[in-house]
Scaffold this active site. Structure first.
Site, PDB file in Angstrom:
ATOM      1  N   HIS A  43       0.818  -1.213   0.000  1.00 39.06           N
ATOM      2  CA  HIS A  43       0.000   0.000   0.000  1.00 39.06           C
ATOM      3  C   HIS A  43       0.856   1.270   0.000  1.00 39.06           C
ATOM      4  CE1 HIS A  43       0.614  -0.937   4.336  1.00 39.06           C
ATOM      5  NE2 HIS A  43       0.808   0.361   4.416  1.00 39.06           N
ATOM      6  N   ASN A  44       0.390   2.256  -0.752  1.00 36.75           N
ATOM      7  CA  ASN A  44       0.992   3.591  -0.836  1.00 36.75           C
ATOM      8  C   ASN A  44       2.382   3.615  -1.461  1.00 36.75           C
ATOM      9  OD1 ASN A  44      -0.996   4.045   1.758  1.00 36.75           O
ATOM     10  ND2 ASN A  44      -0.735   5.904   0.539  1.00 36.75           N
TER      11      ASN A  44
END
Length: 343
Positions: free
Chosen positions: A239-240
């Site tokens: 994620h991210n």
């Protein structure tokens, strides 16, 4: 049905200097050892000397050669680039006429181009936009909001979660999952609790992602895969993460959450980068190595501790000499003990 191309047509496509009959037909291209009179082959560097013993009817080479007068020759500036073009010419990909197969389940709110193909047992739910020329193969599951750009191919049994946006001319291979919740937990009352991930995934144009890979959605904002990046099978993008443009990420590699890479980075097989670090442009992480801290542009690291490749190779040379060093130390220790006893 196999394809055939004349030597003249191939020479034109490659913008090659050509010797031989332009009317000779070829049915494909293969390796030096496997080629026959009806096949092309290719060679560069140290492999050029093997051409004389090949049965190939034609060869792609960096310059005309006098040692293979019996073969048609295509002299090009870049043999690898020419190889890609010829492979594309002879590719036997199945054609998908624009339509929605009767077994597909498509939400009435979805906006599917009349020039797109939706395969058998595809499930499309919610606000999904699929552009001209897109191909969504059998068994794919898509939950809106989601966008798929022009001429992008989503192979069989992929899953696209909400807030996934895929650009033009991308290729997502079978079994890949885009936009699943990231691995973000925090202890609450001594139990790990999943932090909601309300962000999305942006995959820019001309990205390839191999089979059974995962790109997790962001907590906030988007996980981003930059244009032209190529990701192999069995890779994990957390994620991210922000992956730069034209990066190469080989099989079984992974990038930890919120890490940012520059453009042109290379992660070799079974390599990785921990979370919350930054890699500059053209950083290379060698096979089985891991980036453990920020790295400046151009760095090449190797080994489990992610040190400069040159230092790592020197250390491995020393490791190979350890048995010899141990023997010398034992001999020195014995000598010193003997001298002490004689004093």
């Amino acid at each position: 049905m196999s394809k055939k191309f004349t030597a003249g047509r191939i020479a034109e496509a490659l913008d090659a200097q050509f010797s031989g009959s332009p009317d000779k037909e070829f049915t494909g291209i293969t390796s030096i050892d496997l080629a026959d009179e009806n096949k092309l082959t290719f060679a560069d560097g140290k492999h050029l000397k093997r051409l004389a013993g090949s049965s190939a009817g034609g060869v792609i080479v960096p310059e005309m050669r006098k040692d293979i007068p019996d073969k048609l020759q295509f002299a090009v500036k870049d043999v690898n680039e020419a190889l890609i073009k010829v492979l594309e010419m002879f590719a036997l990909e199945p054609a998908f006429e624009p339509k929605i197969e009767p077994t597909a389940a498509v939400d009435e709110n979805a906006k599917i181009s009349s020039k797109a193909y939706i395969g058998d047992f595809v499930l499309v739910r919610g606000d999904v936009k699929i552009a001209d020329g897109a191909v969504v193969k059998a068994g794919v599951k898509i939950q809106g909001p989601c966008e798929i750009g022009e001429n992008t191919v989503i192979d069989s049994n992929c899953v696209l979660y909400p807030r996934t946006r895929i650009g033009r001319n991308c290729l997502i291979h079978a079994g890949t999952v885009i936009g699943a919740t990231g691995y973000g937990y925090r202890p609450v009352n001594q139990m790990p609790k999943l932090i909601p991930h309300n962000g999305g995934v942006v995959i820019e144009d001309f990205v390839d992602i191999g089979a059974n890979s995962c790109v997790d959605r962001a907590k906030f904002g988007d996980t981003v895969i930059g244009a032209g990046t190529k990701i192999d099978n069995l890779c994990q993008i957390a994620h991210n993460v922000k992956v730069g443009k034209c990066c190469l990420i080989a099989g079984q590699s992974g990038i930890g959450g919120s890490t940012v890479t520059g453009d042109g980075c290379i992660l070799a097989g079974n390599s990785g980068a921990i979370d919350n670090i930054e890699l500059g442009d053209k950083v290379t992480i060698c096979a089985t190595s891991t980036a453990l801290k920020n790295l400046e542009s151009g760095r090449v690291i190797a080994g489990p501790n992610g040190i400069d490749r040159a230092k790592y190779l020197k250390s491995q040379v020393l490791v190979g000499k350890l048995p010899e060093i141990v023997q010398r130390l034992k001999a020195l220790e014995k000598r010193l003990n003997n001298e002490t006893e004689n004093d």
